[in-house]
Write a protein that holds these residues in place. Structure first.
Motif, PDB file in Angstrom:
ATOM      1  N   TYR A 141      29.117-103.402 -11.663  1.00 27.61           N
ATOM      2  CA  TYR A 141      27.984-103.282 -10.798  1.00 27.61           C
ATOM      3  C   TYR A 141      27.124-104.255 -11.411  1.00 27.61           C
ATOM      4  O   TYR A 141      25.935-105.007 -10.601  1.00 27.61           O
ATOM      5  CB  TYR A 141      27.982-101.844 -10.925  1.00 27.61           C
TER       6      TYR A 141
ATOM      7  N   TYR B 208       7.842 -90.356  -0.647  1.00 27.21           N
ATOM      8  CA  TYR B 208       8.153 -92.021  -1.376  1.00 27.21           C
ATOM      9  C   TYR B 208       6.756 -92.436  -0.177  1.00 27.21           C
ATOM     10  O   TYR B 208       6.800 -93.824  -0.558  1.00 27.21           O
ATOM     11  CB  TYR B 208       9.715 -92.486  -1.175  1.00 27.21           C
TER      12      TYR B 208
ATOM     13  N   ARG C 217      25.738 -91.223  -7.396  1.00 30.14           N
ATOM     14  CA  ARG C 217      24.989 -92.123  -7.556  1.00 30.14           C
ATOM     15  C   ARG C 217      25.632 -92.720  -8.937  1.00 30.14           C
ATOM     16  O   ARG C 217      26.588 -94.063  -9.353  1.00 30.14           O
ATOM     17  CB  ARG C 217      24.387 -92.765  -8.014  1.00 30.14           C
ATOM     18  N   GLN C 218      27.535 -92.546  -7.889  1.00 33.21           N
ATOM     19  CA  GLN C 218      28.806 -92.918  -8.983  1.00 33.21           C
ATOM     20  C   GLN C 218      28.865 -95.407  -8.964  1.00 33.21           C
ATOM     21  O   GLN C 218      29.531 -95.343  -9.834  1.00 33.21           O
ATOM     22  CB  GLN C 218      30.396 -92.575  -8.242  1.00 33.21           C
ATOM     23  N   ALA C 219      28.771 -94.984  -7.890  1.00 30.70           N
ATOM     24  CA  ALA C 219      28.344 -97.384  -8.005  1.00 30.70           C
ATOM     25  C   ALA C 219      26.887 -97.418  -8.901  1.00 30.70           C
ATOM     26  O   ALA C 219      25.828 -96.946  -8.307  1.00 30.70           O
ATOM     27  CB  ALA C 219      28.564 -97.396  -6.489  1.00 30.70           C
TER      28      ALA C 219
ATOM     29  N   PHE D 253      17.719-106.187  -5.220  1.00 29.03           N
ATOM     30  CA  PHE D 253      18.814-104.426  -5.128  1.00 29.03           C
ATOM     31  C   PHE D 253      18.388-104.738  -3.593  1.00 29.03           C
ATOM     32  O   PHE D 253      19.628-103.606  -3.117  1.00 29.03           O
ATOM     33  CB  PHE D 253      17.929-103.034  -5.362  1.00 29.03           C
TER      34      PHE D 253
ATOM     35  N   ARG E 219      24.623 -98.587 -12.265  1.00 26.55           N
ATOM     36  CA  ARG E 219      24.475 -99.378 -13.658  1.00 26.55           C
ATOM     37  C   ARG E 219      25.185 -99.306 -14.463  1.00 26.55           C
ATOM     38  O   ARG E 219      25.190 -99.798 -15.600  1.00 26.55           O
ATOM     39  CB  ARG E 219      23.178 -99.691 -14.093  1.00 26.55           C
TER      40      ARG E 219
ATOM     41  N   PHE F  13      20.152 -86.019   1.095  1.00 23.47           N
ATOM     42  CA  PHE F  13      19.693 -85.718  -0.134  1.00 23.47           C
ATOM     43  C   PHE F  13      18.065 -84.872  -0.295  1.00 23.47           C
ATOM     44  O   PHE F  13      17.680 -86.342   0.663  1.00 23.47           O
ATOM     45  CB  PHE F  13      19.525 -86.597  -1.187  1.00 23.47           C
TER      46      PHE F  13
ATOM     47  N   ARG G  66      25.297-107.050  -8.866  1.00 26.85           N
ATOM     48  CA  ARG G  66      23.811-106.886  -8.570  1.00 26.85           C
ATOM     49  C   ARG G  66      23.075-108.571  -8.983  1.00 26.85           C
ATOM     50  O   ARG G  66      22.172-109.152  -7.993  1.00 26.85           O
ATOM     51  CB  ARG G  66      23.327-105.782  -9.479  1.00 26.85           C
TER      52      ARG G  66
ATOM     53  N   THR H  46      16.104 -84.226  -2.166  1.00 20.19           N
ATOM     54  CA  THR H  46      15.947 -84.871  -4.034  1.00 20.19           C
ATOM     55  C   THR H  46      14.864 -83.909  -4.486  1.00 20.19           C
ATOM     56  O   THR H  46      14.783 -83.134  -6.049  1.00 20.19           O
ATOM     57  CB  THR H  46      15.630 -85.891  -4.568  1.00 20.19           C
TER      58      THR H  46
ATOM     59  N   ILE I 188      31.086 -93.154  -1.169  1.00 15.15           N
ATOM     60  CA  ILE I 188      30.378 -92.903  -0.710  1.00 15.15           C
ATOM     61  C   ILE I 188      29.513 -94.280  -0.646  1.00 15.15           C
ATOM     62  O   ILE I 188      29.267 -95.364  -1.457  1.00 15.15           O
ATOM     63  CB  ILE I 188      28.399 -92.098  -1.206  1.00 15.15           C
TER      64      ILE I 188
ATOM     65  N   HIS J 258      22.925 -84.064 -10.606  1.00 16.61           N
ATOM     66  CA  HIS J 258      22.595 -84.813  -9.914  1.00 16.61           C
ATOM     67  C   HIS J 258      23.369 -85.996 -10.426  1.00 16.61           C
ATOM     68  O   HIS J 258      24.458 -86.489 -10.878  1.00 16.61           O
ATOM     69  CB  HIS J 258      21.160 -84.895 -10.833  1.00 16.61           C
TER      70      HIS J 258
ATOM     71  N   SER K 237      23.481 -97.759  -0.594  1.00 12.84           N
ATOM     72  CA  SER K 237      22.552 -98.044  -0.026  1.00 12.84           C
ATOM     73  C   SER K 237      22.080 -97.653  -0.048  1.00 12.84           C
ATOM     74  O   SER K 237      21.723 -97.096  -1.111  1.00 12.84           O
ATOM     75  CB  SER K 237      22.882 -97.587   1.585  1.00 12.84           C
ATOM     76  N   ASP K 238      20.854 -97.244  -0.037  1.00 16.80           N
ATOM     77  CA  ASP K 238      19.753 -96.304  -0.284  1.00 16.80           C
ATOM     78  C   ASP K 238      18.742 -95.870   0.605  1.00 16.80           C
ATOM     79  O   ASP K 238      18.633 -95.562   1.840  1.00 16.80           O
ATOM     80  CB  ASP K 238      18.556 -96.912  -0.943  1.00 16.80           C
ATOM     81  N   ILE K 239      18.080 -94.409  -0.278  1.00 15.65           N
ATOM     82  CA  ILE K 239      17.394 -93.633   1.015  1.00 15.65           C
ATOM     83  C   ILE K 239      15.972 -94.402   2.043  1.00 15.65           C
ATOM     84  O   ILE K 239      15.767 -94.188   2.781  1.00 15.65           O
ATOM     85  CB  ILE K 239      17.379 -92.551   0.116  1.00 15.65           C
TER      86      ILE K 239
HETATM   87  C1  LIG Z   1      15.798 -90.468  -4.103  1.00 14.70           C
HETATM   88  C2  LIG Z   1      16.843 -91.771  -4.488  1.00 14.70           C
HETATM   89  C3  LIG Z   1      17.186 -92.738  -3.923  1.00 14.70           C
HETATM   90  N1  LIG Z   1      18.280 -92.866  -3.830  1.00 14.70           N
HETATM   91  C4  LIG Z   1      18.747 -92.095  -3.590  1.00 14.70           C
HETATM   92  C5  LIG Z   1      18.127 -91.060  -3.808  1.00 14.70           C
HETATM   93  C6  LIG Z   1      18.362 -89.475  -3.436  1.00 14.70           C
HETATM   94  C7  LIG Z   1      20.130 -88.987  -4.435  1.00 14.70           C
HETATM   95  C8  LIG Z   1      19.128 -88.429  -6.403  1.00 14.70           C
HETATM   96  O1  LIG Z   1      18.574 -87.990  -6.065  1.00 14.70           O
HETATM   97  O2  LIG Z   1      19.552 -89.467  -7.493  1.00 14.70           O
HETATM   98  C9  LIG Z   1      20.446 -92.475  -2.917  1.00 14.70           C
HETATM   99  C10 LIG Z   1      20.923 -93.598  -3.749  1.00 14.70           C
HETATM  100  N2  LIG Z   1      21.176 -94.428  -4.516  1.00 14.70           N
HETATM  101  C11 LIG Z   1      21.937 -95.140  -4.387  1.00 14.70           C
HETATM  102  C12 LIG Z   1      22.851 -94.285  -3.168  1.00 14.70           C
HETATM  103  C13 LIG Z   1      24.520 -94.755  -4.003  1.00 14.70           C
HETATM  104  C14 LIG Z   1      25.365 -94.258  -3.030  1.00 14.70           C
HETATM  105  C15 LIG Z   1      25.981 -94.476  -5.084  1.00 14.70           C
HETATM  106  O3  LIG Z   1      25.789 -92.776  -5.123  1.00 14.70           O
HETATM  107  O4  LIG Z   1      26.868 -94.646  -5.451  1.00 14.70           O
HETATM  108  C16 LIG Z   1      22.620 -93.539  -2.901  1.00 14.70           C
HETATM  109  C17 LIG Z   1      23.667 -91.964  -2.368  1.00 14.70           C
HETATM  110  C18 LIG Z   1      22.103 -96.067  -4.895  1.00 14.70           C
HETATM  111  C19 LIG Z   1      20.913 -96.977  -5.553  1.00 14.70           C
HETATM  112  N3  LIG Z   1      19.113 -96.410  -5.599  1.00 14.70           N
HETATM  113  C20 LIG Z   1      19.050 -97.406  -7.188  1.00 14.70           C
HETATM  114  C21 LIG Z   1      19.966 -98.441  -7.855  1.00 14.70           C
HETATM  115  C22 LIG Z   1      19.570 -98.598  -8.694  1.00 14.70           C
HETATM  116  C23 LIG Z   1      18.972 -99.991  -8.517  1.00 14.70           C
HETATM  117  C24 LIG Z   1      19.515-101.147  -9.661  1.00 14.70           C
HETATM  118  O5  LIG Z   1      20.061-102.008  -9.189  1.00 14.70           O
HETATM  119  O6  LIG Z   1      18.631-101.178 -10.215  1.00 14.70           O
HETATM  120  C25 LIG Z   1      20.763 -97.571  -7.094  1.00 14.70           C
HETATM  121  C26 LIG Z   1      22.178 -98.186  -7.197  1.00 14.70           C
HETATM  122  C27 LIG Z   1      17.829 -96.993  -6.542  1.00 14.70           C
HETATM  123  C28 LIG Z   1      17.109 -95.785  -6.773  1.00 14.70           C
HETATM  124  N4  LIG Z   1      16.285 -95.282  -5.521  1.00 14.70           N
HETATM  125  C29 LIG Z   1      15.506 -94.676  -5.424  1.00 14.70           C
HETATM  126  C30 LIG Z   1      15.149 -94.607  -6.180  1.00 14.70           C
HETATM  127  C31 LIG Z   1      13.533 -93.818  -7.158  1.00 14.70           C
HETATM  128  C32 LIG Z   1      15.523 -95.774  -7.339  1.00 14.70           C
HETATM  129  C33 LIG Z   1      14.845 -96.218  -8.849  1.00 14.70           C
HETATM  130  C34 LIG Z   1      15.256 -94.993 -10.034  1.00 14.70           C
HETATM  131  C35 LIG Z   1      17.183 -95.734 -10.307  1.00 14.70           C
HETATM  132  O7  LIG Z   1      17.636 -96.556 -10.332  1.00 14.70           O
HETATM  133  O8  LIG Z   1      17.922 -95.088 -10.271  1.00 14.70           O
HETATM  134  C36 LIG Z   1      15.371 -93.310  -4.837  1.00 14.70           C
END
Ligand SMILES: Cc1c2[nH]c(c1CCC(=O)O)Cc1[nH]c(c(CCC(=O)O)c1C)Cc1[nH]c(c(CCC(=O)O)c1C)Cc1[nH]c(c(C)c1CCC(=O)O)C2
Length: 356
Positions: free
Chosen positions: A40, A157, A31-33, A50, A35, A210, A44, A212, A77, A329, A80-82
């Motif tokens: 970012y 989910y 999640r290096q990219a 999103f 908030r 992933f 956004r 999780t 990476i 994580h 996108s999102d899963i």
């Molecule tokens: C379970 C899961 C999700 N998404 C992801 C997982 C598996 C990894 C883990 O366990 O952390 C994976 C993920 N989500 C995101 C990435 C992008 C690439 C990166 O790693 O930089 C990756 C690899 C962006 C994101 N995905 C999300 C954000 C935040 C959204 C925002 O900008 O408001 C980002 C940057 C949103 C998201 N997406 C998901 C949730 C539960 C949420 C809300 C909680 C949160 O905000 O962290 C599902």
């Protein structure tokens, strides 16, 4: 005809996945990219929602590159999102600010029948365009990681309609109607496999899967719903796109980490924060390239404690065996960016441990 061996990669991340104990260890952060970076939050806001960010290649490329500019990570990476996979299958998915993801929960066989693997690649066109754009835009020594969620975690989910504490509805399907649940998992194996192969064809050089919520299942169900589906996806990539390394992240697998690696055949495995480093050296490193596993909260607390935890990973997992430095994580939004800079400096300036 003899095959010319591939030239050794100039990318430290790919060299490590190829089995080389690279020093200093390559590093990127899950999640290096996100908030924790003000840039970012600005992009956004420009993108709107999103999902608009995920599906607009110019924005998605930009936010993928932001952490590289600051920290010169060894891997990018795809942003996108899963949950784009359920969306691509036709399920309604929304991200509400402050609430996380919300999906129209799958309730029955009729809902399952509506999921359509035939529309996945068309839906993913903008994401694949992002991958192609990134493969041109990233620095020469940076590797490009594609990713997807594992079927089990994505299914939670889809069935819970969002995040969950106990996965009670999903488990009730898995335990009570395994025939029906297997149909959902099989749909996800197909869609995820198609999607990952397309990411590779667009320029992804390695894949991370992933899982999780893998740690929520008892052993027999872990084997059936975590190991088997990831194993099938990894086997497909090995056979259709040989040479592209797959990293699995069975978060919370505990003592089943070695079994996970052996049975799925993944080249790399991401260790969560709870895995003891000394145990992983003995039990996991003989089987796979490891990645991990700094507690992301160390990057919130910072200071000497962060340095000590960083050094512990450098001294145990790195140097002797191939290891990719990462978190256990994802990085959390309240992380001060200067603590990430401190981490990078510590890793890049560390002296290689002397072999015992
Ligand atoms: C379970 C899961 C999700 N998404 C992801 C997982 C598996 C990894 C883990 O366990 O952390 C994976 C993920 N989500 C995101 C990435 C992008 C690439 C990166 O790693 O930089 C990756 C690899 C962006 C994101 N995905 C999300 C954000 C935040 C959204 C925002 O900008 O408001 C980002 C940057 C949103 C998201 N997406 C998901 C949730 C539960 C949420 C809300 C909680 C949160 O905000 O962290 C599902």
């Amino acid at each position: 005809m003899s095959q010319t061996p591939a030239a050794p990669s100039s990318k430290p991340f790919l060299r490590a996945l190829g089995g080389e104990a690279v020093w200093p260890p390559p590093v990127w952060l899950m999640r290096q990219a996100g908030r924790y970076l003000p840039e970012y939050r600005a992009t956004r806001a420009d993108a709107g929602g999103f999902l608009d960010l995920c599906y607009t290649p110019d924005f998605a490329v930009e936010v993928t590159l932001q952490p590289l500019r600051r920290y010169n990570f060894d891997a990018a990476i795809l942003f996108s999102d899963i949950l784009v996979v359920p969306h691509a299958l036709g399920q309604h998915v929304a991200f509400k600010q402050g609430e996380g993801p919300v999906l129209d929960a799958l309730k029955d066989e009729a809902d399952l029948a509506k999921l359509d693997t035939g529309r996945v690649l068309d839906h993913m066109r903008p994401v694949l365009e992002t991958v192609a754009g990134l493969s041109k835009a990233i620095p020469e020594t940076t590797a490009l990681i594609g990713f997807a969620g594992a079927p089990w975690t994505v299914a939670t989910y889809m069935i819970e309609g969002g995040g969950s504490k106990d996965f009670a509805t999903t488990k009730a399907w898995a335990y009570g109607r395994p025939d029906l649940f297997a149909r959902l998992i099989d749909t996800l194996v197909t869609a995820t496999g198609d999607y990952l192969i397309a990411q590779i064809d667009a320029g992804a050089e390695a894949i991370q899967i992933f899982d999780t919520w893998a740690g929520a299942l008892p052993e027999a169900d872990f084997m059936r719903w975590v190991v088997d589906p990831i194993g099938r996806i990894a086997a497909r990539i090995r056979s259709e796109r040989p040479g592209v390394p797959v990293i699995g992240f069975p978060r919370g697998a505990g003592v089943l980490y070695p079994t996970f690696v052996r049975e799925t055949g993944v080249v790399g495995v991401s260790l969560d924060t709870s895995v003891p480093c000394d145990w992983a050296v003995e039990a996991v490193q003989p089987l796979a390239v490891t990645q991990g596993n700094l507690d992301p909260i160390h990057l919130v607390a910072g200071g000497d404690a962060q340095d000590a935890a960083t050094d512990h990973i450098l001294r145990t997992l790195c140097g002797k065996n191939p290891h990719i430095f990462n978190l256990g994580h994802g990085i959390v939004p309240q992380t001060p960016p200067e603590n990430v800079a401190r981490l990078m400096e510590r890793i890049r300036n560390a002296a290689r441990p002397v072999e015992a």
